[in-house]
Design an enzyme around this catalytic site. Structure first.
Site, PDB file in Angstrom:
ATOM      1  N   ASN A 203      29.937  42.114  29.038  1.00 33.66           N
ATOM      2  CA  ASN A 203      30.815  43.202  28.604  1.00 33.66           C
ATOM      3  C   ASN A 203      30.032  44.134  27.696  1.00 33.66           C
ATOM      4  O   ASN A 203      29.501  43.704  26.697  1.00 33.66           O
ATOM      5  CB  ASN A 203      31.992  42.597  27.840  1.00 33.66           C
ATOM      6  CG  ASN A 203      33.017  43.655  27.519  1.00 33.66           C
ATOM      7  OD1 ASN A 203      32.681  44.817  27.354  1.00 33.66           O
ATOM      8  ND2 ASN A 203      34.255  43.262  27.449  1.00 33.66           N
ATOM      9  N   CYS A 208      35.767  45.440  30.128  1.00 28.57           N
ATOM     10  CA  CYS A 208      36.212  44.304  30.945  1.00 28.57           C
ATOM     11  C   CYS A 208      37.143  44.751  32.059  1.00 28.57           C
ATOM     12  O   CYS A 208      37.259  44.086  33.066  1.00 28.57           O
ATOM     13  CB  CYS A 208      36.865  43.227  30.103  1.00 28.57           C
ATOM     14  SG  CYS A 208      37.908  43.855  28.837  1.00 28.57           S
ATOM     15  N   HIS A 455      42.862  42.997  26.944  1.00 29.48           N
ATOM     16  CA  HIS A 455      41.758  42.328  27.624  1.00 29.48           C
ATOM     17  C   HIS A 455      42.098  42.226  29.108  1.00 29.48           C
ATOM     18  O   HIS A 455      43.247  42.002  29.467  1.00 29.48           O
ATOM     19  CB  HIS A 455      41.616  40.938  26.986  1.00 29.48           C
ATOM     20  CG  HIS A 455      40.454  40.173  27.516  1.00 29.48           C
ATOM     21  ND1 HIS A 455      39.206  40.725  27.656  1.00 29.48           N
ATOM     22  CD2 HIS A 455      40.347  38.884  27.954  1.00 29.48           C
ATOM     23  CE1 HIS A 455      38.389  39.805  28.150  1.00 29.48           C
ATOM     24  NE2 HIS A 455      39.054  38.696  28.338  1.00 29.48           N
ATOM     25  N   ASP A 472      36.226  36.034  33.758  1.00 30.32           N
ATOM     26  CA  ASP A 472      36.567  36.601  32.453  1.00 30.32           C
ATOM     27  C   ASP A 472      35.262  37.027  31.777  1.00 30.32           C
ATOM     28  O   ASP A 472      34.631  36.240  31.065  1.00 30.32           O
ATOM     29  CB  ASP A 472      37.295  35.533  31.624  1.00 30.32           C
ATOM     30  CG  ASP A 472      37.837  36.093  30.319  1.00 30.32           C
ATOM     31  OD1 ASP A 472      37.511  37.243  29.992  1.00 30.32           O
ATOM     32  OD2 ASP A 472      38.580  35.374  29.625  1.00 30.32           O
TER      33      ASP A 472
END
Length: 1115
Positions: A203, A208, A455, A472
């Protein structure tokens, strides 16, 4: 995601974090109401599917606005066997935002080396409308150095303390914390590739949302194959070519063992760093990226791939009911936007999508030759694409509140989606019924958090098997189907907190916002095999080379403890660098020859290697150690002894510097004889001093290195003058002045040397620097800027090139000036005015640069508000070289004594609003504003009286008394409205009264009826005994509403948001009995009707949130 910049940023909506210093006694606790006890989940290692311990807590703080403390801790609560507490700064941690952090409560008493990892969400509850609560989430590895973590700019104080916003009610603030504790070892030793076969994406700020989209696209193999087949060449640069950057990224995702960086790709988009740190909308990025690729694929073997994969078509139709007339229009789509609000699942959204609308009554359709006709209007699908991208409308613009809101309602989506259901109800008559529109879910993109940040991550099953994976950012984990589907439906979750506590529901802020389905009949074609053969040879070579370099660096790093870096400075380096790269000390060690030598190598062996390289016999080389002096200068200190030269390189490095550093820095002395050939170095006794000499020329403002000499400590400077003249190329008898360069941090210290004294008396020693020059004759001194060495070194030390930008074009350098850090405020604006050809420097206003956001700071620099240029350039612990300027129409000191207000003037008879900027001295009154305004606006008649109102969210909160000082009026958050006072209000009868009248609609959200105001509020005079029917006639006339429209309006008396509908015969004045109730705006006559008025072009600061910039890919 979550940007973890350990320093505050001035941006209003950054997601930055700062670990505050615990500098105050920690005894100012407030009780925390614990709503839930932690679940004692049995968190077994390597079973990521099992829920880790989590809990939610509520902290109610009374008398919040009267808090007189810098920081405040909640009571301690326990999650996952650990003690936590919330830390807030009620007035901000050196920012104008509420600052809020999660803190490890017992950090001081924990054993050495402790750490724990938690994901957490902090929130401030909106007590009027829960959906406007502010929540931000992040994750952090807590340890002794960073025992608290959170958000320095959580929410603006101006919003928090505004009672009408709903965060502070009866001076009570409610804070919520949700904490989920994960095993540290589980997180930090985890290897995604080893555990799952896939790697994540790094990231780079708040990207993200991009990472989850890229993973989704990468895992559509047909798409990946097409990207690999886009023509690129070995001469392309990834940072300038989107196809190559994407090929490179996909290749690394396929073959790398570690997470992959996206910097090259964002550079190829042409994003500057500020862009990358702004959270764009995923759907916008998806569309722009696909359009860009579609464009780049034109004329290549993969032309049309994007359309083949993602493009479907629908038909918009209007069909008359009573005559034979139908109008149709075919349109293509790459993704479909589905409503979440009011729909329980994807099928319900599709039902709504194809819902038939009746055009009848006032809304009839004008059919070409038939005139106005009753008709049906709708959409049907002609064909669906092989890869169906569904964007779920989780974010909506709320017109009533003029802000974006996130919809967290429960919304289900199936594993298999059948779009042929109910006999093809979604398909148009010309759709090809032989194609079976049965789809399988491939990926679920999730957003966790609120509307202004949060997020993003994705659940994907790359081969459509039963195994799901969570992508993730850097981390990829195996997940079960429940995690990927049910847990992303959103809605509310009931939690049972255990003994003696009633279960309660809380909204889940993590939910799906984009779904990707793949058509079963195209499955094998899309989930195809992609191998090395699909990747261009030059790309494989380039990436293998990159990989080898990376491996080489990694190997060097791993073996670094076996090697010593030796940096050897020679006279040649001093000649090259002094007066060009450096002015102080002797050399920049990063720019000299560097050797990487195994630690056990004897120094003599190394010496041979150097001799061979420079072509000088080893007996003519003498090496000196450098030393850092107490005054922070770095000088040759002493030659190596014969004994030291027999030691290993590693032992020598330890002798040379006590600090743990892998480098050994040496100065190589080579003496030349008269024939300029190398000779053996002279013996050095304690009486010999090695001095280095720099020559200064005040005419040319040049400093250069001219050589070094050994002198006797008992000798005098006068004895070496002829030698120095020779080194400088001067006549032997030339008179010269000598100075010693002593230090340069924090200030320059350079003092004259008395030629009559001995070197010892002048305190000179090995490694000292002597600067010399011809003396400046007094008569010449005036035209020289820097007549002597000390003044020149001072200038060099303090000079600063500043790039000036116009505040209107904050991305472009306009001009650069060389200034001094010691320049005063007046010096700087004078130079800028001179540059701009402006006579009056006081009309220049400067603004500093925010190094983190790469934007101008919100507040300009006040007139003489800073002492020196250095103060203008410093931003927290960073120094910038950018300043913004603007040219004012009046001098800045005068402007600062004025207050500028933006006033919206509503004309009495015309439907128009004009914004006026009023600028008056701060001590002026509202009466002065009105008098000024009268000279600028068109009045309905010369004697018209004006008044000034404060309007906020479509309610009138205040009529300003004419005597009120304007200094304290804030027009930043609400509209100031000026209007004529109607005659009827001037001639009030004894029983007449003036009431507030507002427009409203009802919104039933989350099973609660909410009143939403809109439009322009106004005052109305009502007479005693007057019925609603009479008032309605006056309202209709005032607002000029057509009869047909007005008949649909409903009238209600509203008190504190509750409507009581009125009949035409009701006497309205009886409702408004209490005259001067505080908060009169909460008692009003409401006009309920739909908000059909076009939005006014001036949205006068109803909401200060900056919305997302549209995504631009410039390349």
């Amino acid at each position: 995601m979550t940007v973890m910049t350990p320093a505050p940023i001035d941006q209003p909506e950054d997601e930055e974090m700062l670990v505050p210093h615990s500098d105050l006694p920690e005894n100012n606790h407030q009780p925390m109401e614990v709503v839930a006890q932690p679940e004692t989940a049995n968190n077994v290692e390597n079973q990521p599917v099992e829920d880790p311990p989590s809990s939610r807590f509520t902290w109610r703080i009374d008398n919040f606005s009267r808090m007189n403390t810098k920081k405040l801790y909640s009571d301690i609560f326990v999650v996952g066997g650990y003690k936590w507490r919330v830390l807030i700064f009620p007035k901000g941690n050196n920012v104008d935002h509420l600052s809020m952090y999660l803190d490890v409560a017992d950090s001081a008493s924990l054993p050495y080396g402790w750490s724990r990892y938690a994901q957490f969400c902090l929130g401030v509850v909106n007590q009027i409308h829960n959906k406007y609560s502010v929540r931000k989430d992040t994750q952090h590895q807590f340890n002794a150095r960073e025992s608290d973590w959170g958000f320095t700019s959580f929410m603006p104080l101006s919003e928090l303390y505004d009672p009408s916003r709903g965060y502070l009610v009866n001076d009570i603030l409610i804070i919520e914390a949700e904490v989920l504790v994960r095993r540290v070892v589980d997180y930090w030793t985890y290897d995604s590739k080893k555990e799952t076969g896939y790697v994540g994406l790094k990231n780079q700020g708040a990207t993200c949302y991009m990472n989850s989209l890229l993973q989704t696209l990468y895992h559509i193999p047909y798409f990946r194959k097409a990207v690999y087949h886009m023509p690129t060449t070995e001469n392309d640069l990834p940072s300038q070519s989107i196809p190559l950057a994407l090929q490179s990224l996909f290749y690394k995702l396929q073959y790398s063992d570690n997470s992959v960086a996206t910097k090259e790709l964002t550079k190829s988009f042409g994003w500057d760093t500020y862009d990358s740190f702004m959270q764009h909308d995923v759907q916008e990025l998806n569309r722009v990226l696909c359009e860009k690729l579609e464009d780049k694929m034109k004329g290549t073997v993969v032309e049309g791939t994007i359309q083949k994969l993602f493009e479907g078509h629908h038909m918009n139709y209007i069909e008359c009911i009573n005559v034979d007339y139908k109008s149709t229009r075919k349109e293509s789509f790459y993704d479909l936007q589905l409503d979440v609000k009011g729909c329980r699942d994807v099928y319900a959204s599709f039902d709504k999508y194809v819902e038939v609308e009746r055009l009848e009554g006032d809304n009839k359709y004008h059919a070409e030759q038939y005139g106005l006709q009753d008709a049906k209007k709708g959409v049907l699908f002609i064909d669906f694409p092989p890869v169906l991208q569904l964007q779920l409308k989780r974010f909506e613009y709320d017109f009533m509140r003029d802000t974006m809101v996130k919809i967290n309602d429960r919304y289900e989506f199936p594993l298999q989606l059948d779009l042929d259901r109910e006999n093809g109800k979604y398909l148009s008559p010309e759709a090809d019924r032989s194609v079976r529109n049965l789809y399988t879910l491939h990926s679920v993109l999730v957003h966790s958090g609120g509307v202004h940040g949060g997020h993003y991550y994705a659940f994907i099953r790359p081969t459509l098997s039963d195994q799901w994976y969570k992508f993730d950012d850097e981390r990829v984990t195996k997940e079960d189907i429940k995690r990927a589907l049910e847990e992303q439906y959103g809605g509310e979750e009931e939690t049972n907190p255990g003994f003696n506590n009633t279960p309660f529901k809380f909204t889940k802020y993590s939910n799906a916002y984009m779904l990707v389905y793949i058509r079963e009949s195209d499955r094998d074609k899309i989930i195809c095999n992609v191998d090395e053969q699909d990747i261009a040879e030059h790309l494989r070579e380039r990436l293998k080379k990159e990989q080898e370099e990376k491996e080489h660096k990694k190997k060097e790093k791993a073996e670094a403890h076996l090697y010593t870096i030796i940096k050897v400075a020679r006279d040649e380096n001093l000649v090259e660098q002094i007066g060009k790269d450096i002015y102080f000390d002797l050399v920049d060690h990063d720019k000299v020859r560097s050797f990487r030598i195994q630690k056990q190598t004897p120094f003599n062996v190394f010496k041979e290697e150097v001799a061979k390289e420079i072509g000088i016999p080893v007996q003519f080389l003498r090496f000196w150690l450098w030393a850092k002096r107490q005054n922070h200068t770095y000088r040759p200190n002493r030659p190596l002894t014969p004994v030291e030269e027999t030691q290993s390189v590693g032992q020598l490095r330890e002798v040379s510097n006590k600090v743990h550093n892998a480098e050994l820095k040496l100065f190589l002395e080579v003496e030349l004889g008269l024939d300029l050939r190398p000779i053996a170095p002279p013996d050095k006794t304690k009486d010999d001093i090695l001095l280095f000499f720099k020559l200064y020329d005040p005419e040319k403002e040049e400093l250069r290195y001219v050589g070094r000499l050994f002198v006797k400590s008992t000798g005098k400077a006068a004895e070496i003058l002829s030698k120095l003249n020779e080194m400088a190329g001067y006549a032997p008898e030339e008179e010269i002045d000598l100075y010693e360069e002593i230090k340069f941090e924090p200030n320059v210290m350079c003092e004259p040397i008395d030629k009559k004294f001995t070197f010892r008396a002048c305190q000179l020693e090995d490694g000292d620097i002597v600067c010399f020059q011809k003396p400046t004759p007094v008569e010449n001194g005036e035209h020289l800027r820097y007549p002597d060495v000390p003044s020149f070194l001072d200038y060099v030390h303090n000079r600063q090139v500043v790039h000036f930008r116009s505040l209107e074009k904050p991305k472009e350098d306009d001009f650069s000036l060389e200034l001094s850090k010691l320049h005063t405020y007046d010096d700087v604006v004078e130079r800028v005015a001179q540059q701009l050809g402006l006579d009056d420097p006081s009309k220049i206003r400067l603004t500093s640069h925010n190094c983190y956001s790469q934007q101008p700071k919100p507040q300009p620099i006040k007139y003489r508000g800073v002492e020196r240029l250095t103060d203008m350039l410093v931003h927290y612990n960073q120094t910038s070289d950018i300043l913004y300027y603007e040219v004012l129409d009046i001098p800045l000191p005068e402007l600062q004594g004025l207050k500028t207000l933006k006033v919206a003037f509503h004309h009495a008879t015309k439907e128009e609003v004009v914004i006026h900027t009023i600028r008056l001295p701060k001590q002026s009154t509202v009466g002065d504003v009105i008098n000024d305004l009268k000279t600028k606006v068109e009045l309905s008649h010369p004697d018209a009286e004006l008044r000034l109102l404060e309007v906020f969210y479509h309610k009138i909160y205040k009529v300003f008394p004419h005597s009120e000082k304007i200094e304290n009026i804030n027009d930043q958050y609400w509209t100031l409205r000026a209007e004529e006072v109607p005659d009827e209000e001037k001639n009030l009868g004894p029983n007449d009264r003036v009431i507030h009248v507002y427009h409203f609609t009802k919104d039933t959200a989350q099973n609660q009826m909410q009143i939403q105001n809109f439009g322009e509020p106004f005052f109305l005079v009502i007479h005693e005994g007057e019925t609603l029917a009479e008032i309605k006639a006056r309202v209709q006339k005032k607002l000029q509403v057509a009869d047909e429209e007005f008949a649909k309006w409903k009238f209600a008396f509203l008190s504190l948001g509750r409507p009581e509908y009125l009949q035409d015969s009701d006497v309205v004045s009886s409702r408004f009995q209490r005259r001067d109730v505080y908060g009169a705006w909460e008692q009003y006559l409401g006009l309920e009707h739909s908000d059909s008025a076009p939005k006014r072009a001036y949205a006068a600061n109803q909401n200060r949130h900056t919305f997302e910039k549209p995504v631009k890919i410039y390349n």
